[in-house]
Design a protein around this motif. Structure first.
Motif, PDB file in Angstrom:
ATOM      1  N   MET A   1       0.820  -1.313   0.032  1.00 39.76           N
ATOM      2  CA  MET A   1      -0.115   0.076  -0.121  1.00 39.76           C
ATOM      3  C   MET A   1       0.801   1.156  -0.177  1.00 39.76           C
ATOM      4  N   THR A   2       0.368   2.082  -0.737  1.00 38.19           N
ATOM      5  CA  THR A   2       1.367   3.507  -0.844  1.00 38.19           C
ATOM      6  C   THR A   2       0.198   4.701  -0.237  1.00 38.19           C
ATOM      7  N   PRO A   3       0.427   5.447   0.799  1.00 37.84           N
ATOM      8  CA  PRO A   3      -0.018   6.354   1.272  1.00 37.84           C
ATOM      9  C   PRO A   3       0.017   7.532   0.169  1.00 37.84           C
ATOM     10  N   ILE A   4      -1.025   8.307   0.006  1.00 36.56           N
ATOM     11  CA  ILE A   4      -1.107   9.341  -1.044  1.00 36.56           C
ATOM     12  C   ILE A   4      -1.085  10.655  -0.080  1.00 36.56           C
ATOM     13  N   SER A   5      -0.020  11.484  -0.420  1.00 31.21           N
ATOM     14  CA  SER A   5      -0.071  12.986   0.241  1.00 31.21           C
ATOM     15  C   SER A   5       0.254  13.814  -0.685  1.00 31.21           C
ATOM     16  N   PRO A   6      -0.001  15.281  -0.419  1.00 26.93           N
ATOM     17  CA  PRO A   6       0.483  16.305  -1.500  1.00 26.93           C
ATOM     18  C   PRO A   6       1.873  16.429  -1.406  1.00 26.93           C
ATOM     19  N   LEU A  33      -6.622   0.896  -7.139  1.00 25.75           N
ATOM     20  CA  LEU A  33      -7.879   0.969  -5.941  1.00 25.75           C
ATOM     21  C   LEU A  33      -7.442   2.332  -5.021  1.00 25.75           C
ATOM     22  N   ILE A  34      -8.429   3.105  -4.760  1.00 28.55           N
ATOM     23  CA  ILE A  34      -8.056   4.027  -4.005  1.00 28.55           C
ATOM     24  C   ILE A  34      -9.039   4.033  -2.572  1.00 28.55           C
ATOM     25  N   PHE A  35      -8.500   4.151  -1.550  1.00 23.98           N
ATOM     26  CA  PHE A  35      -9.466   4.109  -0.552  1.00 23.98           C
ATOM     27  C   PHE A  35      -8.775   4.813   0.805  1.00 23.98           C
ATOM     28  N   VAL A  36      -9.613   5.292   1.758  1.00 24.64           N
ATOM     29  CA  VAL A  36      -9.375   5.991   2.969  1.00 24.64           C
ATOM     30  C   VAL A  36      -9.419   5.133   3.895  1.00 24.64           C
ATOM     31  N   LEU A  37      -8.484   5.184   4.839  1.00 24.17           N
ATOM     32  CA  LEU A  37      -8.310   4.432   6.124  1.00 24.17           C
ATOM     33  C   LEU A  37      -7.814   5.051   7.231  1.00 24.17           C
ATOM     34  N   GLY A  38      -8.496   5.299   8.209  1.00 17.83           N
ATOM     35  CA  GLY A  38      -8.054   6.052   9.357  1.00 17.83           C
ATOM     36  C   GLY A  38      -7.819   7.878   9.109  1.00 17.83           C
ATOM     37  N   GLY A  39      -8.591   8.150   8.070  1.00 22.45           N
ATOM     38  CA  GLY A  39      -8.210   9.713   7.392  1.00 22.45           C
ATOM     39  C   GLY A  39      -7.169   9.843   6.620  1.00 22.45           C
ATOM     40  N   GLU A  40      -6.458   8.754   6.224  1.00 19.93           N
ATOM     41  CA  GLU A  40      -5.327   8.753   5.374  1.00 19.93           C
ATOM     42  C   GLU A  40      -5.485   8.085   3.862  1.00 19.93           C
TER      43      GLU A  40
END
Length: 56
Positions: A1-6, A33-40
Protein backbone atom coordinates in the motif's frame (compact mmCIF):
# COMPACT_ATOMS: atom_id res chain seq x y z
CA UNK A 1 0.00 0.00 0.00
CA UNK A 2 1.17 3.48 -0.80
CA UNK A 3 -0.07 6.43 1.22
CA UNK A 4 -0.98 9.40 -0.97
CA UNK A 5 -0.13 12.86 0.23
CA UNK A 6 0.46 16.25 -1.41
CA UNK A 7 4.12 15.98 -0.35
CA UNK A 8 4.66 13.02 -2.73
CA UNK A 9 3.61 14.12 -6.24
CA UNK A 10 6.79 12.66 -7.79
CA UNK A 11 5.64 9.07 -7.07
CA UNK A 12 2.80 9.40 -9.59
CA UNK A 13 5.17 10.79 -12.23
CA UNK A 14 7.53 7.85 -11.74
CA UNK A 15 4.65 5.39 -12.06
CA UNK A 16 3.55 7.00 -15.32
CA UNK A 17 7.08 6.95 -16.75
CA UNK A 18 7.52 3.28 -15.82
CA UNK A 19 4.16 2.33 -17.32
CA UNK A 20 4.95 4.18 -20.55
CA UNK A 21 7.83 1.76 -21.15
CA UNK A 22 5.42 -1.20 -21.18
CA UNK A 23 3.95 -2.37 -24.49
CA UNK A 24 0.34 -1.27 -24.79
CA UNK A 25 0.64 1.15 -21.86
CA UNK A 26 -0.77 4.02 -23.91
CA UNK A 27 -4.05 2.15 -24.46
CA UNK A 28 -4.21 0.61 -20.97
CA UNK A 29 -2.91 2.98 -18.28
CA UNK A 30 -2.25 1.40 -14.86
CA UNK A 31 -5.33 1.17 -12.66
CA UNK A 32 -5.39 1.61 -8.90
CA UNK A 33 -7.86 1.08 -6.10
CA UNK A 34 -7.92 4.18 -3.91
CA UNK A 35 -9.37 4.13 -0.41
CA UNK A 36 -9.32 6.10 2.84
CA UNK A 37 -8.38 4.40 6.08
CA UNK A 38 -8.02 6.26 9.37
CA UNK A 39 -8.22 9.61 7.59
CA UNK A 40 -5.30 8.76 5.25
CA UNK A 41 -5.64 7.99 1.54
CA UNK A 42 -4.00 4.83 0.14
CA UNK A 43 -3.68 3.24 -3.29
CA UNK A 44 -3.15 -0.38 -4.36
CA UNK A 45 -2.44 -1.61 -7.87
CA UNK A 46 -5.68 -3.18 -9.15
CA UNK A 47 -3.86 -6.39 -10.13
CA UNK A 48 -3.06 -6.93 -6.43
CA UNK A 49 -6.74 -6.81 -5.39
CA UNK A 50 -8.51 -10.14 -4.88
CA UNK A 51 -11.85 -8.97 -3.52
CA UNK A 52 -13.64 -5.79 -2.45
CA UNK A 53 -16.00 -6.17 0.49
CA UNK A 54 -18.25 -3.22 1.25
CA UNK A 55 -19.42 -2.96 4.84
CA UNK A 56 -22.60 -0.93 5.29
Amino acid sequence: MTPISPARPAANAVTRRGAAALPGAAENPPQHLIFVLGGEMFTVGILNVKEIIVLI
